[in-house]
Design an enzyme around this catalytic site. Structure first.
Site, PDB file in Angstrom:
ATOM      1  N   GLY A 190     102.550  31.950  82.064  1.00 20.33           N
ATOM      2  CA  GLY A 190     101.202  31.367  81.963  1.00 20.33           C
ATOM      3  C   GLY A 190     100.144  32.826  81.567  1.00 20.33           C
ATOM      4  O   GLY A 190     100.818  33.692  81.731  1.00 20.33           O
ATOM      5  N   LEU A 195      97.633  34.312  83.638  1.00 23.72           N
ATOM      6  CA  LEU A 195      97.619  35.304  84.306  1.00 23.72           C
ATOM      7  C   LEU A 195      98.966  35.943  84.784  1.00 23.72           C
ATOM      8  O   LEU A 195      99.092  37.290  84.857  1.00 23.72           O
ATOM      9  CB  LEU A 195      96.870  34.816  85.654  1.00 23.72           C
ATOM     10  CG  LEU A 195      97.034  35.845  87.050  1.00 23.72           C
ATOM     11  CD1 LEU A 195      96.074  36.926  86.495  1.00 23.72           C
ATOM     12  CD2 LEU A 195      96.248  35.227  88.113  1.00 23.72           C
ATOM     13  N   ALA A 201     100.787  27.131  88.803  1.00 25.21           N
ATOM     14  CA  ALA A 201     100.035  26.172  89.255  1.00 25.21           C
ATOM     15  C   ALA A 201      99.673  24.950  88.254  1.00 25.21           C
ATOM     16  O   ALA A 201      99.854  25.296  87.042  1.00 25.21           O
ATOM     17  CB  ALA A 201      98.516  26.737  89.499  1.00 25.21           C
ATOM     18  N   THR A 235      97.001  23.310  86.240  1.00 22.63           N
ATOM     19  CA  THR A 235      95.462  23.912  86.127  1.00 22.63           C
ATOM     20  C   THR A 235      94.855  22.831  85.177  1.00 22.63           C
ATOM     21  O   THR A 235      93.792  23.184  84.700  1.00 22.63           O
ATOM     22  CB  THR A 235      95.678  25.281  85.266  1.00 22.63           C
ATOM     23  OG1 THR A 235      96.683  25.123  84.148  1.00 22.63           O
ATOM     24  CG2 THR A 235      96.186  26.541  86.325  1.00 22.63           C
ATOM     25  N   ASP A 254      86.913  29.133  92.239  1.00 24.86           N
ATOM     26  CA  ASP A 254      85.481  28.728  92.428  1.00 24.86           C
ATOM     27  C   ASP A 254      85.570  27.232  92.587  1.00 24.86           C
ATOM     28  O   ASP A 254      84.550  26.636  93.223  1.00 24.86           O
ATOM     29  CB  ASP A 254      84.666  29.182  91.350  1.00 24.86           C
ATOM     30  CG  ASP A 254      84.932  28.689  89.936  1.00 24.86           C
ATOM     31  OD1 ASP A 254      86.211  28.646  89.853  1.00 24.86           O
ATOM     32  OD2 ASP A 254      84.236  28.711  88.929  1.00 24.86           O
ATOM     33  N   TYR A 308      91.627  18.547  91.409  1.00 27.25           N
ATOM     34  CA  TYR A 308      92.075  19.781  91.527  1.00 27.25           C
ATOM     35  C   TYR A 308      91.572  20.876  92.424  1.00 27.25           C
ATOM     36  O   TYR A 308      92.312  21.655  93.214  1.00 27.25           O
ATOM     37  CB  TYR A 308      91.862  20.204  89.999  1.00 27.25           C
ATOM     38  CG  TYR A 308      92.004  21.930  89.944  1.00 27.25           C
ATOM     39  CD1 TYR A 308      93.436  22.297  89.474  1.00 27.25           C
ATOM     40  CD2 TYR A 308      91.087  22.880  89.579  1.00 27.25           C
ATOM     41  CE1 TYR A 308      93.554  23.816  89.427  1.00 27.25           C
ATOM     42  CE2 TYR A 308      91.204  24.203  89.495  1.00 27.25           C
ATOM     43  CZ  TYR A 308      92.558  24.770  89.299  1.00 27.25           C
ATOM     44  OH  TYR A 308      92.616  26.002  89.172  1.00 27.25           O
ATOM     45  N   TRP A 328      87.086  30.854  85.631  1.00 25.31           N
ATOM     46  CA  TRP A 328      86.879  30.638  84.409  1.00 25.31           C
ATOM     47  C   TRP A 328      87.823  31.771  83.630  1.00 25.31           C
ATOM     48  O   TRP A 328      87.563  32.682  82.900  1.00 25.31           O
ATOM     49  CB  TRP A 328      85.520  31.145  83.976  1.00 25.31           C
ATOM     50  CG  TRP A 328      84.443  29.855  84.255  1.00 25.31           C
ATOM     51  CD1 TRP A 328      84.689  29.127  85.307  1.00 25.31           C
ATOM     52  CD2 TRP A 328      83.264  29.764  83.751  1.00 25.31           C
ATOM     53  NE1 TRP A 328      83.705  28.177  85.474  1.00 25.31           N
ATOM     54  CE2 TRP A 328      82.653  28.658  84.484  1.00 25.31           C
ATOM     55  CE3 TRP A 328      82.545  30.310  82.929  1.00 25.31           C
ATOM     56  CZ2 TRP A 328      81.533  28.203  84.171  1.00 25.31           C
ATOM     57  CZ3 TRP A 328      81.334  29.762  82.428  1.00 25.31           C
ATOM     58  CH2 TRP A 328      80.619  28.707  83.142  1.00 25.31           C
TER      59      TRP A 328
HETATM   60  N1  LIG Z   1      92.546  29.298  84.309  1.00 23.95           N
HETATM   61  C1  LIG Z   1      91.470  29.307  85.094  1.00 23.95           C
HETATM   62  O1  LIG Z   1      90.420  29.299  84.780  1.00 23.95           O
HETATM   63  C2  LIG Z   1      91.397  29.568  86.383  1.00 23.95           C
HETATM   64  C3  LIG Z   1      90.250  30.001  87.135  1.00 23.95           C
HETATM   65  C4  LIG Z   1      90.520  30.134  88.768  1.00 23.95           C
HETATM   66  C5  LIG Z   1      91.709  30.123  89.296  1.00 23.95           C
HETATM   67  N2  LIG Z   1      92.688  29.827  88.549  1.00 23.95           N
HETATM   68  C6  LIG Z   1      94.036  29.906  89.206  1.00 23.95           C
HETATM   69  O2  LIG Z   1      94.840  31.140  88.653  1.00 23.95           O
HETATM   70  C7  LIG Z   1      96.076  30.641  88.510  1.00 23.95           C
HETATM   71  C8  LIG Z   1      96.750  31.347  87.225  1.00 23.95           C
HETATM   72  O3  LIG Z   1      95.928  30.282  86.340  1.00 23.95           O
HETATM   73  P1  LIG Z   1      96.297  30.443  84.834  1.00 23.95           P
HETATM   74  O4  LIG Z   1      94.964  30.392  84.055  1.00 23.95           O
HETATM   75  O5  LIG Z   1      97.334  31.423  84.361  1.00 23.95           O
HETATM   76  O6  LIG Z   1      97.151  29.186  84.474  1.00 23.95           O
HETATM   77  P2  LIG Z   1      98.373  28.788  83.344  1.00 23.95           P
HETATM   78  O7  LIG Z   1      97.826  29.590  81.910  1.00 23.95           O
HETATM   79  O8  LIG Z   1      98.121  27.332  82.806  1.00 23.95           O
HETATM   80  O9  LIG Z   1      99.708  29.289  83.852  1.00 23.95           O
HETATM   81  C9  LIG Z   1     100.087  28.405  84.784  1.00 23.95           C
HETATM   82  C10 LIG Z   1     101.507  28.522  84.752  1.00 23.95           C
HETATM   83  O10 LIG Z   1     102.195  27.655  85.628  1.00 23.95           O
HETATM   84  C11 LIG Z   1     103.116  26.865  85.216  1.00 23.95           C
HETATM   85  N3  LIG Z   1     103.620  26.024  86.048  1.00 23.95           N
HETATM   86  C12 LIG Z   1     102.906  24.449  85.943  1.00 23.95           C
HETATM   87  N4  LIG Z   1     103.668  23.916  86.647  1.00 23.95           N
HETATM   88  C13 LIG Z   1     104.784  24.795  87.266  1.00 23.95           C
HETATM   89  C14 LIG Z   1     105.691  24.472  88.269  1.00 23.95           C
HETATM   90  N5  LIG Z   1     106.028  23.181  88.882  1.00 23.95           N
HETATM   91  N6  LIG Z   1     106.576  25.327  88.478  1.00 23.95           N
HETATM   92  C15 LIG Z   1     106.590  26.492  88.078  1.00 23.95           C
HETATM   93  N7  LIG Z   1     105.645  26.698  87.208  1.00 23.95           N
HETATM   94  C16 LIG Z   1     104.719  25.897  86.782  1.00 23.95           C
HETATM   95  C17 LIG Z   1     102.733  26.734  83.803  1.00 23.95           C
HETATM   96  O11 LIG Z   1     103.849  26.338  83.025  1.00 23.95           O
HETATM   97  P3  LIG Z   1     103.542  25.222  81.887  1.00 23.95           P
HETATM   98  O12 LIG Z   1     102.686  25.715  80.943  1.00 23.95           O
HETATM   99  O13 LIG Z   1     105.138  25.119  81.200  1.00 23.95           O
HETATM  100  O14 LIG Z   1     103.332  23.961  82.721  1.00 23.95           O
HETATM  101  C18 LIG Z   1     102.014  27.864  83.319  1.00 23.95           C
HETATM  102  O15 LIG Z   1     102.961  28.837  82.780  1.00 23.95           O
HETATM  103  C19 LIG Z   1      96.316  29.397  89.096  1.00 23.95           C
HETATM  104  O16 LIG Z   1      96.707  29.366  90.476  1.00 23.95           O
HETATM  105  C20 LIG Z   1      95.015  28.662  88.824  1.00 23.95           C
HETATM  106  O17 LIG Z   1      94.885  27.712  89.585  1.00 23.95           O
HETATM  107  C21 LIG Z   1      92.795  29.426  87.100  1.00 23.95           C
END
Ligand SMILES: NC(=O)c1ccc[n+]([C@@H]2O[C@H](COP(=O)([O-])OP(=O)(O)OC[C@H]3O[C@@H](n4cnc5c(N)ncnc54)[C@H](OP(=O)(O)O)[C@@H]3O)[C@@H](O)[C@H]2O)c1
Length: 283
Positions: free
Chosen positions: A24, A26, A70, A72, A108, A131, A153
């Site tokens: 992902g 992050l 996660a 997401t 947030d 979510y 974000w």
């Molecule tokens: N994105 C935002 O705006 C945002 C904002 C605030 C907080 N966050 C939090 O920050 C963290 C990182 O977010 P991000 O933006 O990096 O998200 P991301 O790019 O969607 O990355 C999440 C990763 O988790 C993987 N994943 C999903 N289901 C899984 C499972 N069952 N087992 C193992 N891996 C799994 C996904 O793989 P696949 O793609 O193969 O499913 C993806 O590689 C998360 O906790 C998110 O809730 C995100």
């Protein structure tokens, strides 16, 4: 075990660090920020966190776990709240069961966005969406000894995010419609990863930390900045959340700030945008 990561820093040895969700946006940025360490970077296909970890994950001891895996898909969680909970809550419980020092990432979206002032760590959560509820329950599943880093974000040079979507649409269209009644702090994953490293390297106390970019804007203002910085000739039509009609409700005003001493201070979101565009070769 609890202070093993700081012991490793003090002893000058490489820490053994597990990163979940390493594919992902992050997860990738954390691999760069912690590149001096011995990383076990597991993508979704390497470890589905809804399942118990294999012996290879837990063998050899872990100085730190950075849990980014996660569900997401905010709108998708409205349609399948149990699926989202299985990943976000059940997955976090499986990661916490490793009993290593742990950083989990929250959002947030645990807030309802009705507070006019920025949200600090002691503000009461009240998630509007499925979510947001799963992420709040994930904070509890992480246990009292985890660092819970709430951020907002996120965008980076890889994966699905608003910056990459706008770069694509801005090249294809003369005008895009973007929501102008949700305000937040667009945070570059590279800056967040550096802030997380500061937090754990300094051995800051566990618990909730708000770590988001300085400054704030609406999605429409963010889109305009993306087009300006990338020199794309595309207009932004400002619309309301109601006009967009997405399934999941989102907080209208969710600006994260920290009230805790020594909290990492991230650069302004516009600096994050420029750093991201530099990585993409778009500036
Ligand atoms: N994105 C935002 O705006 C945002 C904002 C605030 C907080 N966050 C939090 O920050 C963290 C990182 O977010 P991000 O933006 O990096 O998200 P991301 O790019 O969607 O990355 C999440 C990763 O988790 C993987 N994943 C999903 N289901 C899984 C499972 N069952 N087992 C193992 N891996 C799994 C996904 O793989 P696949 O793609 O193969 O499913 C993806 O590689 C998360 O906790 C998110 O809730 C995100």
């Amino acid at each position: 075990m609890e202070h093993e990561h700081t012991d490793a820093v003090r002893a000058g040895r490489r820490r053994r660090i597990l990163i979940t969700g390493a594919g992902g946006q992050l997860g990738r940025a954390l691999q760069d920020a912690f590149s001096d360490d011995d990383l076990v970077a597991l993508r979704h296909e390497d470890w589905d966190v809804t399942r118990s970890p294999s012996d290879t994950v837990s063998q050899g001891g872990l100085d730190l776990v950075l849990h980014t895996a996660a569900w997401t898909d905010v709108d998708g969680a409205e349609a399948d709240p149990q699926g989202a909970a299985a990943v976000n809550v059940g997955g976090t419980a499986n990661v916490a069961a490793l009993a290593a020092p742990l950083v989990v990432f929250s959002t947030d979206y645990v807030f309802d966005g009705r507070k006019e002032a920025p949200y600090v760590e002691s503000d009461g959560p009240n998630p509007l969406s499925a979510y947001g509820r799963t992420k709040l329950h994930a904070e509890a599943a992480a246990g009292p000894d985890a660092w819970i880093v709430r951020t907002s974000w996120l965008f980076g040079a890889t994966g699905h995010n608003f910056v990459r979507t706008m770069l694509r649409l801005g090249a294809e269209r003369e005008e895009v419609s973007v929501v102008d009644d949700q305000r937040g702090c667009p945070t570059f994953v590279g800056h967040l990863a550096t802030g997380v490293r500061e937090l754990v390297d300094a051995g800051k106390p566990r618990g909730i930390w708000h770590v988001a970019a300085d400054g704030d804007c609406t999605w429409a203002e963010f889109a305009e900045a993306i087009f300006a910085e990338a020199a794309l000739d595309c207009r932004v039509r400002r619309i309301s959340t109601g006009e967009l009609g997405r399934p999941a409700p989102r907080p209208a005003h969710a600006i994260l700030r920290s009230e805790r001493a020594g909290a990492p201070a991230l650069p302004h979101w516009r600096d994050g945008l420029r750093a991201c565009l530099d990585q993409l070769g778009r500036r």
